[in-house]
Design a protein around this motif. Structure first.
Motif, PDB file in Angstrom:
ATOM      1  N   TYR A   6       0.796 -13.635   7.781  1.00  9.90           N
ATOM      2  CA  TYR A   6       0.515 -14.956   7.473  1.00  9.90           C
ATOM      3  C   TYR A   6      -0.802 -14.393   6.182  1.00  9.90           C
ATOM      4  CZ  TYR A   6      -3.519 -18.231   9.052  1.00  9.90           C
ATOM      5  OH  TYR A   6      -5.092 -18.696   9.586  1.00  9.90           O
ATOM      6  N   ALA A   7      -1.591 -13.494   7.161  1.00  6.87           N
ATOM      7  CA  ALA A   7      -2.700 -13.327   6.509  1.00  6.87           C
ATOM      8  C   ALA A   7      -2.702 -12.839   5.172  1.00  6.87           C
ATOM      9  CB  ALA A   7      -3.480 -11.978   7.021  1.00  6.87           C
ATOM     10  N   LEU A   8      -1.171 -11.760   4.509  1.00  9.46           N
ATOM     11  CA  LEU A   8      -1.937 -11.355   3.302  1.00  9.46           C
ATOM     12  C   LEU A   8      -0.709 -12.909   2.390  1.00  9.46           C
ATOM     13  CD1 LEU A   8      -0.670  -9.505   1.098  1.00  9.46           C
ATOM     14  CD2 LEU A   8       1.734  -9.313   2.115  1.00  9.46           C
ATOM     15  N   LEU A  25      -5.082  -7.588   1.273  1.00  4.19           N
ATOM     16  CA  LEU A  25      -4.992  -7.360   3.374  1.00  4.19           C
ATOM     17  C   LEU A  25      -5.631  -6.171   3.695  1.00  4.19           C
ATOM     18  CD1 LEU A  25      -3.141  -8.014   5.155  1.00  4.19           C
ATOM     19  CD2 LEU A  25      -1.640  -6.218   4.686  1.00  4.19           C
ATOM     20  N   TRP A  26      -5.319  -4.954   3.082  1.00  4.13           N
ATOM     21  CA  TRP A  26      -5.978  -3.565   3.238  1.00  4.13           C
ATOM     22  C   TRP A  26      -7.474  -4.260   3.617  1.00  4.13           C
ATOM     23  CZ3 TRP A  26      -2.031  -2.567   5.323  1.00  4.13           C
ATOM     24  CH2 TRP A  26      -0.965  -2.534   5.150  1.00  4.13           C
ATOM     25  N   VAL A  68       4.461  -3.203   4.316  1.00  2.00           N
ATOM     26  CA  VAL A  68       2.883  -3.877   5.104  1.00  2.00           C
ATOM     27  C   VAL A  68       2.951  -2.453   6.209  1.00  2.00           C
ATOM     28  CG1 VAL A  68       1.584  -4.755   6.996  1.00  2.00           C
ATOM     29  CG2 VAL A  68       3.102  -6.082   4.400  1.00  2.00           C
ATOM     30  N   MET A  69       3.970  -2.542   7.263  1.00  2.00           N
ATOM     31  CA  MET A  69       4.161  -1.641   8.219  1.00  2.00           C
ATOM     32  C   MET A  69       3.802  -0.509   8.185  1.00  2.00           C
ATOM     33  SD  MET A  69       7.432  -1.576  10.091  1.00  2.00           S
ATOM     34  CE  MET A  69       8.190  -0.824   9.575  1.00  2.00           C
ATOM     35  N   ARG A 103      -3.010   3.431   7.012  1.00  2.00           N
ATOM     36  CA  ARG A 103      -4.364   4.100   7.329  1.00  2.00           C
ATOM     37  C   ARG A 103      -4.991   3.582   8.786  1.00  2.00           C
ATOM     38  NH1 ARG A 103      -2.073   2.008   2.300  1.00  2.00           N
ATOM     39  NH2 ARG A 103      -3.902   1.619   0.468  1.00  2.00           N
ATOM     40  N   TYR A 104      -4.321   1.993   9.758  1.00  3.98           N
ATOM     41  CA  TYR A 104      -4.729   2.392  10.826  1.00  3.98           C
ATOM     42  C   TYR A 104      -3.646   3.017  11.681  1.00  3.98           C
ATOM     43  CZ  TYR A 104      -6.619  -1.301   7.962  1.00  3.98           C
ATOM     44  OH  TYR A 104      -6.728  -1.691   6.910  1.00  3.98           O
TER      45      TYR A 104
END
Lengths: 586, 435
Positions: free
Chosen positions: B229-231, B266-267, B423-424, B430-431
């Motif tokens: 959704y954000a992307l 996104l990042w 994305v995954m 990154r996180y």
């Protein structure tokens, strides 16, 4: 010291040899140890082999038939791998150490006191709580919105909403350590008390203890110098099993642990379950790493054992009568109270959640009590309940019969089971299940596919058998041989001696072993899920699925039922010997 | 710009004439739904007789239905469905409760690797998106059956592409549509009175309410949905500002060239967002249910769900406080269809088709859409139903915590499933490991 003790027993056995005729019974008996070995080695090592090949990239199903180190390369490049490994090692080792030390402190401080039995009674129900349920209960106490926080809010803390906190899921795994320690402590304590319950050993140790007291040793010192050296060998395997489990378990770290990153075992399971099937290769490599990690921890423990023995051997005979015993007594009493209080509060929380209506933070008690959660659970519980009981009974009975036959074989042949055999029995407990279960399921697929029930019962057997053996072996080996000799000299066949002389004497330990076997079977999650292909729902698989998905209230109901089932078994095991075969009880 | 053309194959599908292969299916549907109409073509006769064959062969069998088992409401619905197929066909429908659908994918793969090609343990599986793409790529699914089910016509497949594409991947008759879901939000009205209604407002809101929002850790399905959704939203904004159409690439497979560029916004967004999240973004919730539990604990004040009706249901069984309110974001709600599929090696494929057809029946769909039962939105198109069937879908006054009728102003389609992986992986690097 234990060596001497064993030698003496061997001498006593070889003193009188009762000759017997070979018949069907003795034939079966003499074959049973071999059967036992086959039964355990094939699935565990076969299962291991079946993750070994994929670890080296050999997966025909994915059209990969060349061996390579790709899986390991991928594994090393996983971000946070060192943190995962450190977390697994840290939580596994520290929780085992804590549980072990607490067990020793409780034993030492309350040896020969009525409190020991009381503590045992209070703690033993914890043994039967499945890990997932225990984790949920612990989580509710220590969470920012948990019981502790509610007890001081808002009147003292001023919190109207749950504060931001650290537990559970703290990055250092403190919550996991807490959960595992609380869960393993009762197991180790019961195993120690089980060893002490053996008539000869218990009597001897109590006498030694009494002599030490008479010689002026303070109680705790008397325990550490006069009892522990003999007792420890009986605790070694349970401790190693706890260590292996704690370093590779999935349920507790999943519910209480951090997830950036989680422990190694949790990560491996997620890789195995990932949509991307190529991750299987990395997962298999990870399973081998887990195997090495757990193996390393066991080696470390055994090494430390030697080091401690070497360092403290001298102190055993230095004649010093006390080491701040009074202080340690108080510390132990305080710690024990804290542990029991913690557990009781967790159980109260569990019961309250199972009947809670709306229960908003910071209320200490639910707004209303409802039976809705029990009602909706009961409407869905029929099949899982039946499966739980059926699998438990089948695997336990099989385990009991096989264990008894092997122990009888030992007595008939006058030779104790070889060290190799004894080790193999504990193989399923020492090899991390995450490492061999996936392979085992693959093997079961090859052999038979349609009988999920049999596969599950068989896989449960692998985990039930060691515990049943652990629980029965010592009682069986301490049977006074003179009864059997008298019966044999009166012309009774070995079968008759076994059934009519030995078994009645073993009535109480048998019931305990059955109750334990059932409890172990009831609590199995990963084996049930994997071997049954998810087709066989038990109370435990339902509880874990719900703990993942639904409400804390429904989870609490399942946890309570999970506890109730084995408790009924243990209560029967305590009560029945009071009415039957009384002479056989201690 | 506002209608998202996510499905590259869509125009071709739309151009298919009424007399093409789909007409056959549609006419069967009309034949069934208007029960008086009689079959007219040989094709139809043949198809009906093959369906009759399936009916004859599928009766009196077991069907092992592998479906997520984490929600008691859904479990109760499946028990109801089991009773119905038992009455209708004497089929013993066994719900195998999964905590993650990929467990069933693993299962079928294990069976394939053990050369078990026709006695599989999975007969029917609840699936969509990435799991479907995986099973389809590895040829683990039975083909061309779903589009031949009599009730499939009620989904109006000709003008309703949602039932023939799963995250943009053609289903090729391997999946029967079962329900529709949209990303909706809910909040605790006692802790916040003005929840954010766009992605931009969300960032401001979390800055003002630190620690009161989080999302499930990828690869959790719901967490991935939030990221998607954000992307999509970020690219919509960027495209509107710069006059480009980079967002269209989200509907195509991710490539090595475009991945970094497409995911960069996104990042940046997450770097801003994470420090204001629950546990400062160093720990994430595991699942949507875990997030819901934290809302009940008042640790979180804002959360989201892919199944709007689960919220009032949770309030009704006390799992959420009465102060909960549901709403949809005004900039768009990510929406998708979920399906049931049959593995290629299912032991009882005919019986599984009977069950899949029943699950698509107006009776079963209406029951499922009832908020008190499950509340999952039907895949059937009202215009294909007769008045009696339409009446089944009328509902009562909703619970205060339920999503208001027509709350979803604008739906947003799922990006191509390959973006899930991109994305995954990026998220994990990154996180995935907190400092």
């Amino acid at each position: 010291m234990s060596k001497n003790f064993n030698d003496k027993r061997a001498d006593a056995n070889t003193g009188v040899i009762a000759p017997y005729k070979t018949d069907l019974f003795t034939h079966i008996v003499s074959l049973s140890p071999k059967f036992l070995l086959l039964l355990l080695i094939l699935p565990v090592l076969g299962g291991l082999l079946s993750v070994l090949l994929p670890a080296f990239s050999w997966v025909p199903a994915l059209e990969k038939t060349t061996l390579s180190l790709q899986g390991f390369n991928d594994l090393w490049q996983t971000p946070g791998l060192s943190q995962m490994v450190a977390l697994s090692i840290g939580t596994g080792l520290i929780s085992t150490l804590f549980a072990f030390v607490m067990t020793l402190m409780i034993l030492a401080a309350f040896f020969n006191s009525v409190w020991l039995t009381r503590i045992e009674r209070l703690l033993s129900p914890i043994l039967v709580i499945p890990h997932a349920a225990a984790a949920i209960a612990v989580g509710f106490l220590i969470a920012p919105s948990g019981m502790f926080s509610r007890l001081i809010s808002p009147w003292l803390s001023g919190w109207e909403l749950a504060p931001s906190g650290m537990f559970p899921h703290d990055p250092y795994g403190i919550s996991i350590i807490l959960g595992l320690t609380l869960k393993e402590l009762p197991f180790l304590l019961l195993m120690a008390l089980g060893a002490l319950a053996q008539p000869e050993l218990g009597k001897k140790l109590r006498q030694q203890y009494k002599v030490a007291l008479n010689l002026g040793y303070f109680p705790i010192t008397a325990f550490f110098k006069g009892v522990l050296p003999v007792l420890y060998p009986f605790l070694r395997l349970p401790i190693l099993a706890v260590l292996a489990y704690a370093s590779a378990s999935v349920e507790m770290p999943l519910i209480l642990g951090p997830n950036t990153p989680p422990t190694l075992a949790v990560t491996i399971m997620q890789w195995f379950n990932d949509v991307d099937l190529n991750l299987r290769i990395k997962a298999s490599a990870g399973a081998l790493l887990q195997l090495a990690l757990t193996g390393g921890l066991i080696a470390l423990w055994l090494g430390s054992e030697r080091a401690i023995k070497a360092c403290f051997n001298g102190t055993l005979i230095n004649g010093k009568r006390h080491y701040a015993d009074a202080l340690w007594q108080k510390i132990t009493a305080a710690l024990t109270t804290v542990v029991i209080g913690f557990i009781l509060l967790a159980l109260v929380g569990l019961v309250m959640w199972s009947v809670a209506g709306f229960w908003r933070f910071p209320a200490v008690l639910p707004e209303q009590l409802v039976l809705l959660h029990f009602q909706s659970a009961f409407t869905q519980m029929g099949t899982p309940l039946f499966n739980t009981l059926a699998i438990g009974i089948v695997s336990t009975i099989f385990a009991i019969v096989l264990t008894l036959l092997c122990l009888e074989a030992e007595q008939l042949s006058k030779k104790p089971l070889s060290k190799f055999t004894s080790l193999i029995i504990y193989l399923p407990l020492l090899v991390p299940s995450i490492a061999f279960l996936f392979g085992l399921v693959w093997l079961q697929q090859l052999v038979n596919n349609q009988t999920a029930f049999f596969n599950v019962a068989f896989t449960h057997l692998l985990f039930v058998l060691p515990y049943v053996f652990l629980s029965l072996a010592s009682s069986y080996r301490r049977l006074d041989p003179r009864f059997a000799h008298v019966a044999a000299s009166l012309g009774a066949t070995p079968a008759k001696v076994f059934l009519q002389v030995k078994l009645p004497q073993l009535f109480a330990p048998l019931l305990i072993a059955i109750a334990l076997g059932l409890a172990i079977s009831f609590g199995q999650y990963l084996p049930t899920l994997l071997a049954g292909g998810g087709r066989i729902a038990t109370i435990t698989t339902e509880a874990v699925t719900l703990a993942n998905g639904a409400s804390r209230r429904t989870s609490a109901v399942y946890a309570i039922i999970q506890m109730a089932l084995p408790l009924i078994g243990f209560i029967l095991a305590w009560v029945l010997p009071k009415y039957f075969f009384k002479s056989g009880t201690r | 710009m506002y209608v998202i053309k996510s499905l590259p194959a869509l125009p071709t599908l739309k151009n298919l004439s009424r007399y093409s292969t789909y007409a056959m299916v549609l006419s069967i549907g009309i034949g069934i739904s208007a029960s008086t109409a009689s079959p007219t073509t040989d094709d139809l006769n043949q198809n009906l007789s093959s369906w009759q064959q399936i009916e004859a062969q599928g009766k009196n069998q077991d069907v092992y239905f592998y479906a997520w088992g984490g929600d008691p409401q859904i479990n109760a619905y499946l028990q109801w469905a089991a009773k119905q197929v038992d009455d209708k066909y004497n089929i013993n429908l066994v719900h195998v409760k999964l905590s993650d659908t990929s467990e069933a994918v693993s299962r079928v793969l294990a069976e394939k690797s053990a050369n078990n090609n026709n006695k599989g343990s999975v007969d029917l599986i609840w699936i969509n998106g990435a799991n479907f793409a995986t099973m389809s790529e590895n040829s683990l699914l039975l083909k061309q059956w779903a589009n031949k089910l009599p009730n499939f016509a009620l989904t109006d497949p000709e003008s309703n592409p949602a039932v023939n594409f799963d995250f943009g991947v053609p289903t090729n008759g391997m999946e029967a549509p079962w329900g529709q879901a949209s990303l909706t939000f809910y909040y605790d009205s006692l802790s916040t009175d003005k929840p954010p209604s766009t992605l931009n407002e969300l960032v401001n809101w979390t800055a003002q309410n630190p620690g009161r929002f989080s999302y499930p850790k990828p690869p959790d399905f719901l967490g991935m949905s939030f990221l998607k959704y954000a992307l999509v939203m970020l690219h919509e904004q960027q495209d509107a500002n710069t006059g480009t159409n980079i967002k269209a690439q989200l509907n195509l497979p991710a490539t090595e060239q475009n991945t970094d560029i497409i995911l960069a916004p996104l990042w940046t967004f997450l770097d801003d967002l994470h420090p204001t999240l629950w546990r400062k973004g160093e720990q994430f919730v595991q699942t949507g249910a875990h997030m819901r539990r934290l809302v009940d604990d008042t640790e979180l004040s804002l959360a989201f769900s892919f199944s709007a009706p689960e919220i009032p249901a949770a309030v009704q069984r006390y799992d959420l406080p009465q102060s909960i309110r549901s709403y949809a974001m005004s900039d768009g709600s990510l929406s998708n269809t979920h399906f049931v599929a049959i593995p290629y090696n299912a032991s009882h494929p005919q019986a599984a088709q009977l069950v899949a057809n029943f699950l698509m029946s107006p009776e079963a769909q209406a029951k499922k859409q009832t908020p008190a039962v499950w509340g999952d939105k039907t895949v059937l198109i009202q215009s294909t139903l007769d008045p009696e069937q339409q009446a089944l879908f009328k509902t009562n006054k909703p619970h205060p915590s339920a999503l208001p009728v027509d709350a979803i102003k604008r739906t947003v389609n799922e990006p191509h499933p390959s973006w899930v992986d991109a994305v995954m992986q990026g998220w994990q690097t990154r996180y995935g490991v907190s400092p």
